[in-house]
Scaffold this active site. Structure first.
Site, mmCIF file in Angstrom:
data_model
loop_
_atom_site.group_PDB
_atom_site.id
_atom_site.type_symbol
_atom_site.label_atom_id
_atom_site.label_comp_id
_atom_site.label_asym_id
_atom_site.label_seq_id
_atom_site.Cartn_x
_atom_site.Cartn_y
_atom_site.Cartn_z
ATOM 1 C CE LYS A 13 1.795 36.933 -9.131
ATOM 2 N NZ LYS A 13 3.017 36.404 -9.770
ATOM 3 N NE ARG A 88 -0.593 31.800 -12.012
ATOM 4 C CZ ARG A 88 -0.209 31.998 -10.757
ATOM 5 N NH1 ARG A 88 -1.091 32.255 -9.829
ATOM 6 N NH2 ARG A 88 1.069 31.954 -10.438
ATOM 7 N NE ARG A 127 9.490 32.043 -4.679
ATOM 8 C CZ ARG A 127 8.366 32.320 -5.323
ATOM 9 N NH1 ARG A 127 7.861 33.550 -5.289
ATOM 10 N NH2 ARG A 127 7.772 31.403 -6.045
ATOM 11 N NE ARG A 160 6.194 28.388 -4.694
ATOM 12 C CZ ARG A 160 5.425 29.321 -5.243
ATOM 13 N NH1 ARG A 160 5.203 30.459 -4.581
ATOM 14 N NH2 ARG A 160 4.891 29.164 -6.423
ATOM 15 N NE ARG A 171 5.844 28.789 -10.981
ATOM 16 C CZ ARG A 171 6.495 29.266 -9.914
ATOM 17 N NH1 ARG A 171 7.678 28.760 -9.573
ATOM 18 N NH2 ARG A 171 5.984 30.238 -9.204
HETATM 19 P P1 AMP Z 1 1.817 31.174 -7.099
HETATM 20 O O1 AMP Z 1 2.089 30.947 -5.654
HETATM 21 O O2 AMP Z 1 0.842 32.301 -7.356
HETATM 22 O O3 AMP Z 1 3.077 31.292 -7.926
HETATM 23 O O4 AMP Z 1 1.057 29.860 -7.625
HETATM 24 C C1 AMP Z 1 1.704 28.593 -7.606
HETATM 25 C C2 AMP Z 1 1.005 27.638 -8.551
HETATM 26 O O5 AMP Z 1 -0.355 27.453 -8.141
HETATM 27 C C3 AMP Z 1 0.898 28.108 -10.002
HETATM 28 O O6 AMP Z 1 2.076 27.840 -10.737
HETATM 29 C C4 AMP Z 1 -0.279 27.268 -10.489
HETATM 30 O O7 AMP Z 1 0.090 25.916 -10.720
HETATM 31 C C5 AMP Z 1 -1.206 27.288 -9.268
HETATM 32 N N1 AMP Z 1 -2.124 28.454 -9.327
HETATM 33 C C6 AMP Z 1 -2.157 29.530 -8.484
HETATM 34 N N2 AMP Z 1 -3.109 30.394 -8.852
HETATM 35 C C7 AMP Z 1 -3.708 29.868 -9.948
HETATM 36 C C8 AMP Z 1 -4.744 30.305 -10.820
HETATM 37 N N3 AMP Z 1 -5.361 31.481 -10.637
HETATM 38 N N4 AMP Z 1 -5.077 29.503 -11.861
HETATM 39 C C9 AMP Z 1 -4.481 28.318 -12.052
HETATM 40 N N5 AMP Z 1 -3.480 27.852 -11.298
HETATM 41 C C10 AMP Z 1 -3.085 28.621 -10.240
#
Ligand code: AMP
Length: 219
Positions: A13, A88, A127, A160, A171
């Site tokens: 994404k 989400r 990654r 990360r 996740r």
């Molecule tokens: P990402 O970079 O999109 O994989 O997001 C990393 C982490 O941020 C996720 O695993 C969640 O813990 C938190 N996070 C990001 N976006 C959201 C969201 N829309 N709702 C809740 N937690 C989020």
């Protein structure tokens, strides 16, 4: 262009959002990046967010809705945006619909990127990211490790914390139980396109652009 990206962690994404944002000239709004900035700033909220993220859990809906409301209400998002990582949960999607009503946004597209769990686990284990630009690399494909410098800007690279194997499994579990129901929500609204994210970055990007052109010419 108003685009919402949905898909499991590591499906691509962020990579596709960056390419599309550049191509379309609209801002890339990544809720994960916004949270990581708060973590890096060391704020009280950032500390709380980090412990939630490292556990593979979701930050509470009301906080995320507030963050996205601020981003989408800003003038830079007035001409369009790519929303990556939000919504989400179904309550987040319902809040976003209310926000769109409030902002007068009537048309949008949801891009569902798909990949199987095995591929996700393999990709996230490989990654690494650039601390300066947030650029994403794959140790295997790009032939670099987190100890090297960013091939693009020379900045430091890192893995990360939430890309550790046990966090990735959590996740994925959260994705299947909480985020996947959104696909029915948006499919029911007739706004969703689906692309196979298992192919190379270029092929996935080309396929997305073809489908987005179709959407635009039929609207
Ligand atoms: P990402 O970079 O999109 O994989 O997001 C990393 C982490 O941020 C996720 O695993 C969640 O813990 C938190 N996070 C990001 N976006 C959201 C969201 N829309 N709702 C809740 N937690 C989020």
């Amino acid at each position: 262009m108003r685009l919402i990206l949905i898909g499991p962690p590591g499906v691509g994404k962020g990579t596709q959002a960056k390419l599309l944002a550049e191509h379309l000239g609209v801002p890339h709004i990544s809720t994960g990046d916004l949270l990581r900035s708060a973590v890096a700033a060391g704020t009280q909220f950032g500390k709380r967010a980090k412990s939630i993220m490292d556990a593979g859990q979701l930050v509470p809906d009301d906080i995320m809705v507030g963050i996205v409301r601020d981003s989408l209400s800003s003038p830079r998002a007035a001409g369009g945006f790519i929303l990556d990582g939000f919504p989400r949960t179904v309550p987040q999607a319902e809040a976003l619909a209310g926000l769109f009503d409030h902002l007068g946004v009537r048309t949008y597209t949801v891009l569902n990127l798909e990949a199987d769990d095995e591929e996700i686990i393999r990709r996230l284990g490989n990654r690494i990211m650039c601390r300066n630009e947030g650029k994403i690399f794959n140790q295997e494909m790009d032939g670099i490790t987190a100890r090297d410098q960013c091939p693009s800007c020379g900045g430091p690279l890192y893995q990360r914390d939430d890309d550790r194997a046990e966090t990735v499994r959590e996740r994925l579990r959260v994705y299947h139980s909480t985020t996947q129901p959104l696909l029915d929500y948006y499919d029911g609204k007739g706004v969703m396109i689906t692309v196979d994210g298992m192919n190379s970055i270029d092929i996935v990007n080309r396929e997305i652009q073809i489908l987005l052109n179709d959407v635009q010419s039929s609207s």
